[in-house]
Write a protein that holds these residues in place. Structure first.
Motif, PDB file in Angstrom:
ATOM      1  N   GLN A   1       0.837  -1.208   0.000  1.00 36.27           N
ATOM      2  CA  GLN A   1       0.000   0.000   0.000  1.00 36.27           C
ATOM      3  C   GLN A   1       0.866   1.250   0.000  1.00 36.27           C
ATOM      4  O   GLN A   1       0.626   2.196  -0.756  1.00 36.27           O
ATOM      5  CB  GLN A   1      -0.924   0.004   1.223  1.00 36.27           C
ATOM      6  CG  GLN A   1      -2.033  -1.027   1.184  1.00 36.27           C
ATOM      7  CD  GLN A   1      -2.901  -0.989   2.426  1.00 36.27           C
ATOM      8  OE1 GLN A   1      -3.059   0.049   3.053  1.00 36.27           O
ATOM      9  NE2 GLN A   1      -3.477  -2.128   2.795  1.00 36.27           N
ATOM     10  N   ALA A   2       1.878   1.260   0.845  1.00 34.18           N
ATOM     11  CA  ALA A   2       2.768   2.423   0.927  1.00 34.18           C
ATOM     12  C   ALA A   2       3.499   2.635  -0.391  1.00 34.18           C
ATOM     13  O   ALA A   2       3.620   3.779  -0.872  1.00 34.18           O
ATOM     14  CB  ALA A   2       3.769   2.220   2.062  1.00 34.18           C
ATOM     15  N   LYS A   3       3.960   1.565  -0.996  1.00 34.77           N
ATOM     16  CA  LYS A   3       4.667   1.642  -2.289  1.00 34.77           C
ATOM     17  C   LYS A   3       3.741   2.197  -3.369  1.00 34.77           C
ATOM     18  O   LYS A   3       4.122   3.071  -4.162  1.00 34.77           O
ATOM     19  CB  LYS A   3       5.162   0.241  -2.676  1.00 34.77           C
ATOM     20  CG  LYS A   3       5.817   0.136  -4.061  1.00 34.77           C
ATOM     21  CD  LYS A   3       6.231  -1.301  -4.315  1.00 34.77           C
ATOM     22  CE  LYS A   3       6.665  -1.541  -5.746  1.00 34.77           C
ATOM     23  NZ  LYS A   3       7.917  -0.828  -6.093  1.00 34.77           N
ATOM     24  N   THR A   4       2.489   1.709  -3.377  1.00 35.79           N
ATOM     25  CA  THR A   4       1.508   2.153  -4.374  1.00 35.79           C
ATOM     26  C   THR A   4       1.230   3.645  -4.238  1.00 35.79           C
ATOM     27  O   THR A   4       1.250   4.386  -5.227  1.00 35.79           O
ATOM     28  CB  THR A   4       0.201   1.351  -4.227  1.00 35.79           C
ATOM     29  OG1 THR A   4       0.466  -0.030  -4.459  1.00 35.79           O
ATOM     30  CG2 THR A   4      -0.857   1.824  -5.218  1.00 35.79           C
ATOM     31  N   ILE A   5       0.974   4.109  -3.022  1.00 38.38           N
ATOM     32  CA  ILE A   5       0.669   5.524  -2.805  1.00 38.38           C
ATOM     33  C   ILE A   5       1.849   6.397  -3.196  1.00 38.38           C
ATOM     34  O   ILE A   5       1.691   7.434  -3.858  1.00 38.38           O
ATOM     35  CB  ILE A   5       0.276   5.780  -1.331  1.00 38.38           C
ATOM     36  CG1 ILE A   5      -1.027   5.046  -1.000  1.00 38.38           C
ATOM     37  CG2 ILE A   5       0.123   7.266  -1.063  1.00 38.38           C
ATOM     38  CD1 ILE A   5      -2.219   5.449  -1.842  1.00 38.38           C
ATOM     39  N   TYR A   6       3.058   5.989  -2.803  1.00 39.63           N
ATOM     40  CA  TYR A   6       4.258   6.776  -3.124  1.00 39.63           C
ATOM     41  C   TYR A   6       4.434   6.901  -4.636  1.00 39.63           C
ATOM     42  O   TYR A   6       4.705   7.992  -5.152  1.00 39.63           O
ATOM     43  CB  TYR A   6       5.483   6.118  -2.488  1.00 39.63           C
ATOM     44  CG  TYR A   6       6.777   6.791  -2.878  1.00 39.63           C
ATOM     45  CD1 TYR A   6       7.178   7.991  -2.285  1.00 39.63           C
ATOM     46  CD2 TYR A   6       7.604   6.224  -3.853  1.00 39.63           C
ATOM     47  CE1 TYR A   6       8.357   8.615  -2.656  1.00 39.63           C
ATOM     48  CE2 TYR A   6       8.776   6.836  -4.235  1.00 39.63           C
ATOM     49  CZ  TYR A   6       9.156   8.041  -3.637  1.00 39.63           C
ATOM     50  OH  TYR A   6      10.320   8.650  -4.024  1.00 39.63           O
ATOM     51  N   GLU A   7       4.281   5.787  -5.345  1.00 40.89           N
ATOM     52  CA  GLU A   7       4.515   5.795  -6.793  1.00 40.89           C
ATOM     53  C   GLU A   7       3.430   6.572  -7.532  1.00 40.89           C
ATOM     54  O   GLU A   7       3.720   7.311  -8.488  1.00 40.89           O
ATOM     55  CB  GLU A   7       4.607   4.352  -7.311  1.00 40.89           C
ATOM     56  CG  GLU A   7       5.851   3.628  -6.829  1.00 40.89           C
ATOM     57  CD  GLU A   7       5.926   2.184  -7.307  1.00 40.89           C
ATOM     58  OE1 GLU A   7       6.998   1.576  -7.173  1.00 40.89           O
ATOM     59  OE2 GLU A   7       4.892   1.644  -7.802  1.00 40.89           O
ATOM     60  N   ILE A   8       2.165   6.406  -7.115  1.00 42.84           N
ATOM     61  CA  ILE A   8       1.075   7.142  -7.761  1.00 42.84           C
ATOM     62  C   ILE A   8       1.226   8.638  -7.497  1.00 42.84           C
ATOM     63  O   ILE A   8       1.034   9.463  -8.393  1.00 42.84           O
ATOM     64  CB  ILE A   8      -0.296   6.624  -7.272  1.00 42.84           C
ATOM     65  CG1 ILE A   8      -0.557   5.213  -7.822  1.00 42.84           C
ATOM     66  CG2 ILE A   8      -1.414   7.569  -7.717  1.00 42.84           C
ATOM     67  CD1 ILE A   8      -1.866   4.596  -7.357  1.00 42.84           C
ATOM     68  N   GLN A   9       1.602   8.996  -6.275  1.00 40.77           N
ATOM     69  CA  GLN A   9       1.786  10.414  -5.952  1.00 40.77           C
ATOM     70  C   GLN A   9       2.941  11.010  -6.747  1.00 40.77           C
ATOM     71  O   GLN A   9       2.896  12.181  -7.147  1.00 40.77           O
ATOM     72  CB  GLN A   9       2.056  10.593  -4.457  1.00 40.77           C
ATOM     73  CG  GLN A   9       1.936  12.045  -3.989  1.00 40.77           C
ATOM     74  CD  GLN A   9       0.485  12.495  -3.867  1.00 40.77           C
ATOM     75  OE1 GLN A   9      -0.167  12.185  -2.881  1.00 40.77           O
ATOM     76  NE2 GLN A   9      -0.024  13.211  -4.856  1.00 40.77           N
ATOM     77  N   SER A  10       3.957  10.206  -7.032  1.00 44.52           N
ATOM     78  CA  SER A  10       5.075  10.668  -7.850  1.00 44.52           C
ATOM     79  C   SER A  10       4.632  10.929  -9.287  1.00 44.52           C
ATOM     80  O   SER A  10       5.125  11.855  -9.934  1.00 44.52           O
ATOM     81  CB  SER A  10       6.212   9.637  -7.843  1.00 44.52           C
ATOM     82  OG  SER A  10       6.702   9.433  -6.532  1.00 44.52           O
TER      83      SER A  10
END
Length: 293
Positions: A165-174
């Motif tokens: 979840q953390a990886k997904t949010i970080y990458e989408i926000q990027s």
């Protein structure tokens, strides 16, 4: 002016579920919603999600985009002429680029009637993590739908671990640093959150016309009832390029066909209480050999 929200997202991400939630919440606020939706194929099972009494217009076998904007304008114009409503919810096909879909909304015909609030993209969190497995054209569309969103729902987070979840949010926000991201399960979000959305300028658009996506749709009709186990075995054997299946499956021993949804290997069965046409729509790439068992 009538507030307009455009729901974007790849096939099977949860747009129709979001639409159902929003219809109910808009009504709970004492407002009247109307819906404009379109589908890639010639049949739209998703329109069944729109309850009676809600004004609805559909555009089938196409896209609410530059190539179909005249048809879309005509449908919206008819909706405005025939109905009185407070909020317009637009659900695009999973093969539509959200910015191209704005062509019809920003027609001079509606300049003084429609207040565009923004693009709400439903992103399948599990598909995000495996996006590199998609074909280049499909992956490009998937990323564009997220890149141009004003509000992103990172959906299906219950299928991920906390680190995923953390990886997904970080990458989408990027990819889209200006959009707010909300983690959701079953596309559940308060309508008040959508009301806070402010549309931004969308910038350059990497256009990939539907015709060049190599996406195909097939309608498969059942001649007789089928055992659920046999049907699910058939599902497991399908190629990974089948992205979406929806429709009504006549199961042995049941009076009415079951409503059926399939996306990214996830299956959902819902009982029906009326005689629906026993058929399914399959959406994906390379569907030539896909036949019912």
């Amino acid at each position: 002016m009538i507030d307009v929200y455009l729901f974007s997202g790849f096939l099977g991400s949860g747009k129709t579920t979001l639409l159902k939630h929003m219809i109910q919440q808009v009504k709970d606020q004492g407002l009247k919603p109307a819906v404009f939706m379109n589908e890639l194929g010639q049949m739209n099972f998703d329109s069944d999600a729109v309850e009676g009494g809600v004004p609805l217009k559909e555009l089938l076998d196409g896209c609410i985009c530059c190539s179909g904007s005249e048809k879309s304008e005509a449908q919206i114009q008819t909706l405005l002429a025939e109905e009185t409503f407070d909020v317009l919810l637009i659900e695009t096909t999973g093969a539509a680029h959200p910015v191209e879909a704005l062509d019809a909304i920003f027609s001079p015909l509606f300049a003084e009637r429609l207040n565009f609030k923004g693009i709400i993209t439903v992103a399948d969190s599990k598909r995000w993590l495996s996006r590199d497995e998609l074909s280049p054209q499909i992956r490009s569309l998937f990323l564009e739908q997220i890149r141009h969103a004003d509000l992103i729902l990172a959906n299906k987070t219950d299928l991920l671990t906390e680190s995923e979840q953390a990886k997904t949010i970080y990458e989408i926000q990027s990819l889209n640093p200006t959009a707010q991201i909300i983690q959701t399960i079953h596309s559940k979000v308060p309508f008040k959150q959508l009301e806070k959305t402010i549309a931004k300028k969308s910038g350059d658009v990497v256009k990939t016309p539907v015709a060049k996506l190599n996406l195909d749709t097939r309608v498969l009709r059942f001649e007789k009832e089928i055992k659920r186990e046999r049907f699910e075995e058939w599902l497991r054997a399908l190629p990974e390029t089948v992205y979406r299946i929806k429709g009504y499956v006549p199961l042995e021993g049941d009076k009415y066909p079951h409503a059926f949804q399939f996306a990214y290997g996830m299956v959902q069965w819902l009982p029906e209480y009326m005689k629906m046409q026993p058929q399914i729509v399959v959406i994906g790439e390379g569907l030539e050999g896909v036949e019912l068992p």
